[in-house]
Design a protein around this motif. Sequence first.
Motif, PDB file in Angstrom:
ATOM      1  N   HIS A   1      22.918-111.682  79.367  1.00 18.49           N
ATOM      2  CA  HIS A   1      22.341-112.714  78.565  1.00 18.49           C
ATOM      3  C   HIS A   1      21.451-113.835  79.285  1.00 18.49           C
ATOM      4  O   HIS A   1      21.306-113.926  80.467  1.00 18.49           O
TER       5      HIS A   1
ATOM      6  N   ASP B   1      22.878-119.639  84.208  1.00 19.75           N
ATOM      7  CA  ASP B   1      23.785-119.187  85.331  1.00 19.75           C
ATOM      8  C   ASP B   1      23.589-117.724  85.220  1.00 19.75           C
ATOM      9  O   ASP B   1      24.622-117.126  86.465  1.00 19.75           O
ATOM     10  N   HIS B   2      23.020-116.736  84.665  1.00 22.15           N
ATOM     11  CA  HIS B   2      23.112-115.311  84.684  1.00 22.15           C
ATOM     12  C   HIS B   2      21.538-114.933  84.910  1.00 22.15           C
ATOM     13  O   HIS B   2      21.597-113.846  85.419  1.00 22.15           O
TER      14      HIS B   2
ATOM     15  N   HIS C   1      21.606-117.101  79.469  1.00 21.32           N
ATOM     16  CA  HIS C   1      22.051-118.273  80.084  1.00 21.32           C
ATOM     17  C   HIS C   1      21.838-118.556  81.452  1.00 21.32           C
ATOM     18  O   HIS C   1      21.631-117.570  82.185  1.00 21.32           O
TER      19      HIS C   1
HETATM   20 ZN   LIG Z   1      26.823-117.833  78.872  1.00 25.49          ZN
END
Ligand SMILES: [Zn+2]
Length: 250
Positions: A59, A63-64, A61
Amino acid sequence: MKVTIIGCSGSFPGPDSPASCYLLEAEGFRMLLDLGAGALGALQRHIGLYDVDAICLSHLHADHCLDMCGYHVARTYGPEAPYPRVPVVAPADASKRLAAAYGMPDEPALETAFDFRPLTAGTFEVGPFTLTARLVNHPVEAYGFRVSHGGRTVAYSGDTGECAELVKLAEDADLMLCEASFVDRPGLPTDLHLSGRQAAVHAAKAGAGRLVLTHLVPWNDQATVLDDASRGGYDGPIELARSGAVYELA
Ligand SMILES: [Zn+2]
Ligand SMILES: [Zn+2]
């Protein structure tokens, strides 16, 4: 299949780990699941900077996926550029969103480095791997992955709250990388993340062979997260993810 945990810190990098990133290798093919904040640095302890053959983003976000910006620089301006474009399987907005994060005025400029392919739920091949993606329970379009090769399977939750699809993804998996962002307590937020106990409940329902708790948020006491998991009714081995940990599934 060889699985290396590059980054397992939840939501932001911690002192000992970048944010989410997992390296899966088979038949000389190297695939990343997520490339979160800080992961591009730690990745270079394990493979060369240009040795990535495919990237799957669960996804969008930060942090990914945020280190896609730095990796674009490496592949677009490195000493032997242009490098082959890396296939990137990601939610449909990835090219536009990452271009905005980078500060590119003209979309889709990151496509000099990456060949974006829209991710949808289903089963598909990436190099020698068979991937199944399913929508999981998170506030944005988010997927968990099941990756198989040579009769072995690893499941990765991505970010999710309690989720029947996660149980399907991890069914009889040899290794389940499951997020455990919360310390368990009554009244946890729903449809967002899991506690260690909830991760173990999902692993037990799935019959996974080994549970590795990941997406560990630095402000938590991880011993408590691990202890929570021991109360989820799962009788297989449970451990905390660690940047640099390697699992050989053969
Ligand atoms: Zn997330
Ligand atoms: Zn996350």
